[in-house]
Design an enzyme around this catalytic site. Structure first.
Site, PDB file in Angstrom:
ATOM      1  N   SER A   1      -7.396 -79.928  26.276  1.00  0.00           N
ATOM      2  CA  SER A   1      -6.458 -80.877  26.571  1.00  0.00           C
ATOM      3  C   SER A   1      -6.493 -81.335  28.033  1.00  0.00           C
ATOM      4  O   SER A   1      -7.547 -81.700  28.584  1.00  0.00           O
ATOM      5  CB  SER A   1      -5.123 -80.281  26.217  1.00  0.00           C
ATOM      6  OG  SER A   1      -4.459 -81.636  26.161  1.00  0.00           O
TER       7      SER A   1
ATOM      8  N   GLU B   1      -5.270 -83.369  15.608  1.00  0.00           N
ATOM      9  CA  GLU B   1      -4.905 -83.367  16.781  1.00  0.00           C
ATOM     10  C   GLU B   1      -3.305 -83.500  17.005  1.00  0.00           C
ATOM     11  O   GLU B   1      -2.753 -82.881  17.220  1.00  0.00           O
ATOM     12  CB  GLU B   1      -5.789 -84.265  17.807  1.00  0.00           C
ATOM     13  CG  GLU B   1      -7.043 -83.857  17.864  1.00  0.00           C
ATOM     14  CD  GLU B   1      -7.111 -82.757  19.082  1.00  0.00           C
ATOM     15  OE1 GLU B   1      -6.264 -82.262  19.472  1.00  0.00           O
ATOM     16  OE2 GLU B   1      -8.475 -82.289  19.372  1.00  0.00           O
TER      17      GLU B   1
ATOM     18  N   HIS C   1      -3.370 -80.050  17.558  1.00  0.00           N
ATOM     19  CA  HIS C   1      -3.825 -79.821  18.874  1.00  0.00           C
ATOM     20  C   HIS C   1      -3.473 -78.562  19.587  1.00  0.00           C
ATOM     21  O   HIS C   1      -2.588 -77.758  19.485  1.00  0.00           O
ATOM     22  CB  HIS C   1      -3.156 -80.947  19.602  1.00  0.00           C
ATOM     23  CG  HIS C   1      -3.466 -81.226  21.119  1.00  0.00           C
ATOM     24  ND1 HIS C   1      -4.831 -81.691  21.702  1.00  0.00           N
ATOM     25  CD2 HIS C   1      -2.697 -80.781  22.458  1.00  0.00           C
ATOM     26  CE1 HIS C   1      -4.878 -81.594  22.858  1.00  0.00           C
ATOM     27  NE2 HIS C   1      -3.630 -81.244  23.382  1.00  0.00           N
TER      28      HIS C   1
END
Length: 508
Positions: free
Chosen positions: A212, A332, A418
């Site tokens: 990320s 995600e 995610h």
């Protein structure tokens, strides 16, 4: 809380008597460290790699860590950096919290036979949350595979990514500014370069890997002149790719004020107009409202450490010529819809009517579009795009898609959400707080094996695992991590990504 954690850190330096004489010891440039042994792995935690960025050093580039006399206990992690409440993210780590947080942690095989590959983890959290101290990122299981693992803390939020006219006025000519969290990461890499050998590590074989915001940090390291030569392989997990940074003193490419103007606007809300007043603010006063990550306050083009946007640098062949793993998860941002009022919700706002019609058709209708397009716009197409550019520029490139979903997953995501790959990469499934099955154990072993093999020689392949095709040799093929094991295949939903690629080509 801040002062208390600084005091605790001082006590650890002054009273290392808890670390017995049988515990492992290493000598780094600042002094002697006393670590701990866990079977075949030894660890050294809470090691300062830079001076505490407090008082006059708030909003300054990191300064060298001070030396110490006598042995220093390195048996406990340091404080996490100042940040808002975690919301349950297992990647945050335990309190206390402090501005005095520029520490790192090292795990290495106990036999210390080197030189071994070094893997430096950069945590995510939108540059607002997270730390290298979380149990999720414990490096023991990776170190058992023969690598040295380093996890780091770096400044977050407005302490890490901020500028103001008063701060600019006091800086010397050429002094780096605003991107303090990224400066910390570079300082940590320099510390690793200078001290890796003490832990049996090879300073000439360093892999940076992050997820990320940590993945976005890796791509910025790949284009940063300041970071060139400090690492030799890179892994980007869900790290964006087409995002636009905000310059210090000019509007961003996608609109909005400069970072300096943003800082001035925030400072007016807390009644601080001078550098002295800003530095006198309690750290917690800088947390609200939270700075924005995507297209906002925390992605900075400072002109020195980061001089341009990532996509532009890759397109021009200016990225580091190192082997790259890059990839995303199958679902995600499944919970974010494109109609939301947010930077992520705005990334489809420039679509023409015909582009929207074509995309609705590719997604099987409006519902499918709303469920998946933000993930494709922010993560999946940008990862494919950077992989294509890096391979085109002649560098080894490996693309992946993570689609492992445990039976105990409580989220209606329809895939791997995610950040869900993190415990698999570290082979730390026991940290996720819910039952995991044998198929998850197999997936974690495979992912950790691929990552450590890549760190060893720049190629993730090896005996006992399915072949991961190189992206340049087999265009648009990736390795998909599934519930039934890794599978090499063509990129899924390529028609959607092609339409998004055409959209980006038009608007950029």
């Amino acid at each position: 809380m801040v002062l208390a954690s600084i005091f605790v850190a001082a006590v650890l330096i002054m009273t290392p008597s808890e670390a017995g004489p049988s515990n492992p010891r290493v000598a780094v440039e600042q002094g002697e460290l006393v670590g701990r042994r866990d079977g075949t792995v030894v660890s050294f935690k809470g090691v300062p790699y830079a001076a505490p960025p407090v008082g006059p050093l708030r909003w300054r580039r990191p300064h060298p860590a001070a030396s110490w006399r006598g042995p220093r206990d390195a048996g406990q992690v340091g404080a996490i950096c100042i940040q808002p409440p975690s919301g349950g993210d297992p990647g945050v780590g335990p309190l206390p919290m402090s501005e005095d947080c520029l520490t790192l942690n090292v795990w290495t095989p106990a036999d210390r036979a080197g030189p071994r590959p070094v893997m430096v983890w950069i945590h995510g959290g939108g540059f607002n949350n997270g730390s290298g101290t979380a149990a999720l990122y414990d490096g023991t299981n990776l170190a058992r595979r023969g690598v040295v693992v380093v996890t780091i803390n770096y400044r977050l939020g407005r302490l890490g990514f901020f500028d103001h006219p008063a701060l600019a006025a006091e800086r010397e000519q050429g002094e780096p500014a605003a991107n303090y969290g990224m400066m910390d990461i570079v300082a940590a890499l320099k510390w690793v370069r200078d001290n890796a050998a003490a832990f049996g590590g090879d300073a000439g074989n360093v892999t940076v890997f992050g997820e990320s915001a940590g993945g976005a940090a890796v791509t910025r390291l790949m284009i940063s002149p300041e970071a060139r030569g400090l690492f030799h392989r890179a892994v980007v997990q869900s790290g964006l790719g087409r995002d636009s940074g905000v310059p210090l003193d000019a509007p961003s490419a996608i609109g909005g004020p400069s970072l300096r103007d943003r800082g001035a606007a925030f400072a007016r809300t807390v009644g601080a107009t001078t550098a002295e007043a800003l530095r006198a603010l309690p750290a917690e006063a800088l947390l609200n409202p939270a700075p924005n990550f995507y297209g906002g306050d925390n992605l900075v083009v400072d002109g020195q450490l980061v001089t341009e946007d990532v996509e532009a640098a890759f397109a021009a062949g200016r990225e580091a010529p190192v082997p790259l793993i890059i990839g995303t998860n199958s679902a995600e941002f499944w919970w974010i819809r494109p109609q939301e009022i947010s930077p992520y919700g705005a990334i489809d706002d420039a679509l023409t009517s015909q582009e929207r019609v074509d995309l609705y058709a590719a997604y099987g209708g409006e519902d499918g579009y709303r469920a998946h397009v933000v993930s494709d716009l922010a993560f999946n197409e940008p990862a494919r795009h950077l992989a294509r550019l890096h391979a085109r520029n002649g560098h080894p490139t490996y693309l992946y898609r993570f689609d492992v979903v445990p039976d105990s997953n409580p989220e209606p995501s329809g895939g791997a959400t995610h950040a869900s790959e993190r415990p698999y990469v570290f082979d730390n499934l026991h940290t996720v707080g819910r039952p995991m099955g044998e198929r998850d154990d197999r997936a974690a072993r495979a992912m950790a094996d691929y990552w450590t093999r890549f760190a060893t020689r720049g190629d993730p392949n090896g005996e006992g695992l399915p072949i991961w095709p190189g992206f340049g040799a087999e265009r648009d093929r990736l390795l998909e991590f599934t519930n039934d094991g890794p599978v090499a295949k063509a990129i899924p939903f390529a028609d959607r990504l092609d339409l998004i690629e055409a959209y980006y080509a038009r608007v950029r």
